[in-house]
Design a protein around this motif. Structure first.
Motif, PDB file in Angstrom:
ATOM      1  N   GLY A 329      -9.176  -1.075  -7.298  1.00 34.90           N
ATOM      2  CA  GLY A 329      -8.119  -0.661  -8.206  1.00 34.90           C
ATOM      3  C   GLY A 329      -6.721  -0.948  -7.684  1.00 34.90           C
ATOM      4  N   SER A 330      -6.627  -1.400  -6.418  1.00 31.74           N
ATOM      5  CA  SER A 330      -5.318  -1.685  -5.830  1.00 31.74           C
ATOM      6  C   SER A 330      -4.687  -2.928  -6.443  1.00 31.74           C
ATOM      7  CB  SER A 330      -5.454  -1.909  -4.316  1.00 31.74           C
ATOM      8  OG  SER A 330      -5.949  -0.764  -3.672  1.00 31.74           O
ATOM      9  N   SER A 331      -3.379  -2.915  -6.599  1.00 28.88           N
ATOM     10  CA  SER A 331      -2.630  -4.123  -6.931  1.00 28.88           C
ATOM     11  C   SER A 331      -2.467  -4.937  -5.660  1.00 28.88           C
ATOM     12  CB  SER A 331      -1.258  -3.763  -7.506  1.00 28.88           C
ATOM     13  OG  SER A 331      -1.393  -3.094  -8.743  1.00 28.88           O
ATOM     14  N   VAL A 332      -2.674  -6.239  -5.758  1.00 28.84           N
ATOM     15  CA  VAL A 332      -2.660  -7.066  -4.548  1.00 28.84           C
ATOM     16  C   VAL A 332      -1.852  -8.336  -4.741  1.00 28.84           C
ATOM     17  CG1 VAL A 332      -4.893  -6.210  -3.742  1.00 28.84           C
ATOM     18  CG2 VAL A 332      -4.803  -8.230  -5.202  1.00 28.84           C
ATOM     19  N   ILE A 333      -1.404  -8.850  -3.621  1.00 30.60           N
ATOM     20  CA  ILE A 333      -0.773 -10.166  -3.560  1.00 30.60           C
ATOM     21  C   ILE A 333      -1.821 -11.149  -3.047  1.00 30.60           C
ATOM     22  CG2 ILE A 333       1.041 -11.552  -2.480  1.00 30.60           C
ATOM     23  CD1 ILE A 333       2.634  -8.912  -2.166  1.00 30.60           C
ATOM     24  N   VAL A 334      -2.007 -12.236  -3.745  1.00 32.55           N
ATOM     25  CA  VAL A 334      -2.988 -13.254  -3.380  1.00 32.55           C
ATOM     26  C   VAL A 334      -2.288 -14.342  -2.576  1.00 32.55           C
ATOM     27  CG1 VAL A 334      -4.628 -14.962  -4.253  1.00 32.55           C
ATOM     28  CG2 VAL A 334      -4.332 -12.794  -5.458  1.00 32.55           C
ATOM     29  N   LYS A 335      -2.799 -14.619  -1.373  1.00 33.09           N
ATOM     30  CA  LYS A 335      -2.139 -15.570  -0.478  1.00 33.09           C
ATOM     31  C   LYS A 335      -3.116 -16.695  -0.096  1.00 33.09           C
ATOM     32  CE  LYS A 335       0.791 -13.826   2.482  1.00 33.09           C
ATOM     33  NZ  LYS A 335       1.362 -13.092   3.642  1.00 33.09           N
ATOM     34  N   PHE A 336      -2.614 -17.915  -0.093  1.00 33.92           N
ATOM     35  CA  PHE A 336      -3.395 -19.070   0.375  1.00 33.92           C
ATOM     36  C   PHE A 336      -2.423 -20.181   0.716  1.00 33.92           C
ATOM     37  CE2 PHE A 336      -3.424 -18.939  -4.289  1.00 33.92           C
ATOM     38  CZ  PHE A 336      -2.767 -20.107  -4.599  1.00 33.92           C
ATOM     39  N   ASN A 337      -2.886 -21.114   1.526  1.00 35.62           N
ATOM     40  CA  ASN A 337      -2.056 -22.245   1.938  1.00 35.62           C
ATOM     41  C   ASN A 337      -2.231 -23.410   0.975  1.00 35.62           C
ATOM     42  OD1 ASN A 337      -1.155 -20.916   4.303  1.00 35.62           O
ATOM     43  ND2 ASN A 337      -3.046 -21.514   5.367  1.00 35.62           N
ATOM     44  N   ALA A 338      -1.159 -24.103   0.690  1.00 34.06           N
ATOM     45  CA  ALA A 338      -1.194 -25.229  -0.239  1.00 34.06           C
ATOM     46  C   ALA A 338      -2.158 -26.311   0.229  1.00 34.06           C
ATOM     47  CB  ALA A 338       0.212 -25.808  -0.413  1.00 34.06           C
ATOM     48  N   GLU A 339      -2.250 -26.496   1.555  1.00 36.88           N
ATOM     49  CA  GLU A 339      -3.118 -27.561   2.072  1.00 36.88           C
ATOM     50  C   GLU A 339      -4.604 -27.252   1.873  1.00 36.88           C
ATOM     51  OE1 GLU A 339      -1.415 -25.361   5.761  1.00 36.88           O
ATOM     52  OE2 GLU A 339      -0.715 -26.032   3.780  1.00 36.88           O
ATOM     53  N   ASP A 340      -4.935 -26.017   1.555  1.00 37.33           N
ATOM     54  CA  ASP A 340      -6.322 -25.656   1.287  1.00 37.33           C
ATOM     55  C   ASP A 340      -6.691 -25.804  -0.190  1.00 37.33           C
ATOM     56  OD1 ASP A 340      -6.976 -24.972   3.927  1.00 37.33           O
ATOM     57  OD2 ASP A 340      -6.118 -22.968   3.693  1.00 37.33           O
ATOM     58  N   CYS A 341      -5.751 -26.204  -1.020  1.00 34.80           N
ATOM     59  CA  CYS A 341      -5.983 -26.304  -2.460  1.00 34.80           C
ATOM     60  C   CYS A 341      -6.445 -27.706  -2.854  1.00 34.80           C
ATOM     61  CB  CYS A 341      -4.699 -25.990  -3.231  1.00 34.80           C
ATOM     62  SG  CYS A 341      -4.095 -24.307  -3.014  1.00 34.80           S
ATOM     63  N   MET A 342      -7.214 -27.767  -3.924  1.00 40.38           N
ATOM     64  CA  MET A 342      -7.532 -29.026  -4.589  1.00 40.38           C
ATOM     65  C   MET A 342      -6.991 -28.928  -6.011  1.00 40.38           C
ATOM     66  SD  MET A 342     -11.454 -29.786  -3.335  1.00 40.38           S
ATOM     67  CE  MET A 342     -11.908 -29.640  -1.608  1.00 40.38           C
ATOM     68  N   PHE A 343      -6.619 -30.069  -6.570  1.00 42.08           N
ATOM     69  CA  PHE A 343      -5.999 -30.078  -7.888  1.00 42.08           C
ATOM     70  C   PHE A 343      -6.806 -30.964  -8.834  1.00 42.08           C
ATOM     71  CE2 PHE A 343      -2.874 -29.103  -4.696  1.00 42.08           C
ATOM     72  CZ  PHE A 343      -2.154 -28.068  -5.246  1.00 42.08           C
ATOM     73  N   PHE A 344      -6.971 -30.469 -10.070  1.00 34.16           N
ATOM     74  CA  PHE A 344      -7.802 -31.157 -11.052  1.00 34.16           C
ATOM     75  C   PHE A 344      -7.053 -31.251 -12.377  1.00 34.16           C
ATOM     76  CE2 PHE A 344     -10.373 -28.883  -8.019  1.00 34.16           C
ATOM     77  CZ  PHE A 344     -11.363 -29.785  -7.658  1.00 34.16           C
ATOM     78  N   ASP A 345      -7.227 -32.388 -13.048  1.00 37.91           N
ATOM     79  CA  ASP A 345      -6.652 -32.550 -14.375  1.00 37.91           C
ATOM     80  C   ASP A 345      -7.304 -31.535 -15.324  1.00 37.91           C
ATOM     81  OD1 ASP A 345      -6.792 -33.847 -17.236  1.00 37.91           O
ATOM     82  OD2 ASP A 345      -5.143 -34.857 -16.208  1.00 37.91           O
TER      83      ASP A 345
END
Length: 353
Positions: A329-345
Motif C-alpha cells: 500500500g506504500s507509495s513508491v519511487i521507481v528507480k532504474f538506470n537508463a543503460e539497463d533499458c531496452m526500447f521498442f517501437d
C-alpha cells in the motif's frame, strides 16, 4: 548422428497455414529447443521433422538425406512423448528392448543396448519391474531409454516433462542435460516453459503463430532480443514494458510521474510512443510519491517480488533481495538506470537500436 535442416518448410490443414516458410539449421550434436506459447506451432514443427505430420511444402533434411516425404520409421529419429506409452504387462527391460525385438535384432544385441541405456539412465535396479511399480520420473526415463536403444540420428522430445510434478521436472531436466552431455546426440526439444528452454538449450528457436521470431543461444536471446515478444517471453519474471513518449530527444514515462530516460538508440519522431523494457532485477524502489503503489509482495525466501501499480494502471514487477522495509500500500519511487533499458517501437514492437 546428424544435423537437421529445414528450408521453406510449410504446413497447411486445408486452407489454413499453421507453419510459415521455416528456415532453420540445427547442427550435429546440438541441443535445440522450440519454445513459444500454446498454439504457436512448435509441436507441429517437431512432428513434421519426425514424419508424423505431412510437410505441405519446402524441404527437411536429416544429415545429407532429404526426408521430406520419407516414412517416419525410415528417418532415423526417435521420439519421446509427453505420455510415457509403456506396455503395462512388460518389464522395464522388455519395454526398452521391444522395438529392437520387433525389428528382428539378435537377443545378445538387444541385451547389450538395453544394458547400456540402463547404465546411462541409472535404471539397473528397476529392469525387472513393471511400469505400475515406477514413479513418473522413472517411467519417463524408461521412455527415453527406449529411444536410446534404437541408436537414432536425432532425438525428438515433445514436452516430455509436462506430466511430472515440480520437483520431478527439475530432476528430469538435469537427467536430460546429463544424457545429452554423455551421448552427444542431436536433440530437438519442445516446451512452453522458457525455464526449461534456458537451462537445456544450446540453441533456442522462439516461435509465434507458426513463424520463427528469433533463433540464438539462451543468453543471446535474453540479452539481445529482436522484439518485444522475445524480450517478454525469455526471462522469469517477464520484462516490464512501460509506455513512453519521445520528447526533446528523450523518452518520458507518464505513468511514473513524467520520469525522463535518456538513450542513444534511434528514436521515432517527436511525440511518438515507444515501449521501455526493464527487467525486474534492474529496478529498485524507495518510499516517496513517484506515481506508483506497492500493491503486493510475494515472498519466496531469499528473494521477493514486489508487484507495483503505476499511475495509469500499468503493472510493474520488481525483484527485491532486501529485507522487507515498505509495507503493501506504500507509495513508491521507481528507480532504474537508463543503460539497463531496452526500447521498442510501440506499433511494430521491433527493438530500437
Amino acid at each position: 548422428m546428424s544435423g537437421v535442416t529445414l528450408t521453406n518448410a510449410i504446413k497447411k490443414y486445408g486452407d489454413v497455414q499453421v507453419i510459415h516458410d521455416i528456415d532453420l539449421q540445427i547442427d550435429n550434436g546440438e541441443f535445440c529447443v522450440f519454445v513459444g506459447p500454446s498454439g504457436c506451432g512448435k509441436s507441429t514443427l517437431l512432428r513434421m521433422i519426425a514424419g508424423l505430420e505431412e510437410t505441405t511444402g519446402g524441404e527437411i533434411k536429416i544429415g545429407a538425406r532429404d526426408v521430406t516425404h520419407v516414412d517416419a520409421s525410415e528417418r532415423g529419429v526417435a521420439m519421446v512423448f509427453q505420455t510415457y506409452a509403456l506396455y503395462p504387462h512388460m518389464s522395464v527391460e522388455e519395454n526398452m528392448g521391444f522395438g529392437l525385438k520387433m525389428n528382428g535384432h539378435p537377443k545378445d544385441e538387444i541385451k547389450a543396448k538395453v544394458s547400456e541405456a540402463s547404465r546411462i539412465l541409472k535404471l539397473d535396479d528397476y529392469l525387472k519391474r513393471k511400469p505400475k511399480a515406477l514413479s513418473g520420473g522413472q517411467r519417463q526415463r524408461v521412455a527415453i531409454g527406449r529411444a536410446i536403444v534404437r541408436g537414432p540420428e536425432v532425438f525428438l522430445f515433445d514436452e516430455p516433462l509436462s506430466n511430472l510434478d515440480a520437483e520431478l521436472r527439475v530432476d528430469m531436466r538435469v537427467e536430460i542435460a546429463r544424457l545429452h552431455k554423455e551421448i552427444g546426440a542431436t536433440m530437438i526439444y519442445v516446451t512452453h516453459d522458457q525455464v526449461e528452454a534456458m537451462t537445456l538449450a544450446d540453441k533456442i528457436v522462439v516461435l509465434r503463430a507458426g513463424v520463427i521470431e528469433q533463433v540464438g543461444s539462451p543468453m543471446d536471446l535474453y540479452n539481445d532480443p529482436d522484439n518485444k515478444f522475445v524480450a517478454g517471453f525469455i526471462g522469469s519474471p517477464a520484462m516490464n514494458f512501460l509506455e513512453g513518449i519521445v520528447t526533446g530527444g528523450k523518452v518520458v514515462i507518464p505513468s511514473l510521474g513524467g520520469r525522463e530516460v535518456e538513450t542513444k538508440v534511434a528514436l521515432p519522431a517527436e511525440g511518438q510512443k515507444v515501449l521501455v523494457g526493464v527487467r525486474p532485477q534492474h529496478i529498485t524502489i524507495e518510499a516517496g510519491d513517484g506515481g506508483a503503489v506497492l500493491d503486493l509482495r510475494e515472498r519466496l525466501g531469499g528473494v521477493s517480488y514486489d508487484y507495483l501499480i503505476a499511475g495509469d494502471g500499468e503493472k510493474i514487477i520488481v525483484e527485491n533481495r532486501e529485507i522487507d522495509t515498505l509495507p503493501e500500500g506504500s507509495s513508491v519511487i521507481v528507480k532504474f538506470n537508463a543503460e539497463d533499458c531496452m526500447f521498442f517501437d510501440a506499433n511494430s514492437e521491433e527493438r530500437l537500436r
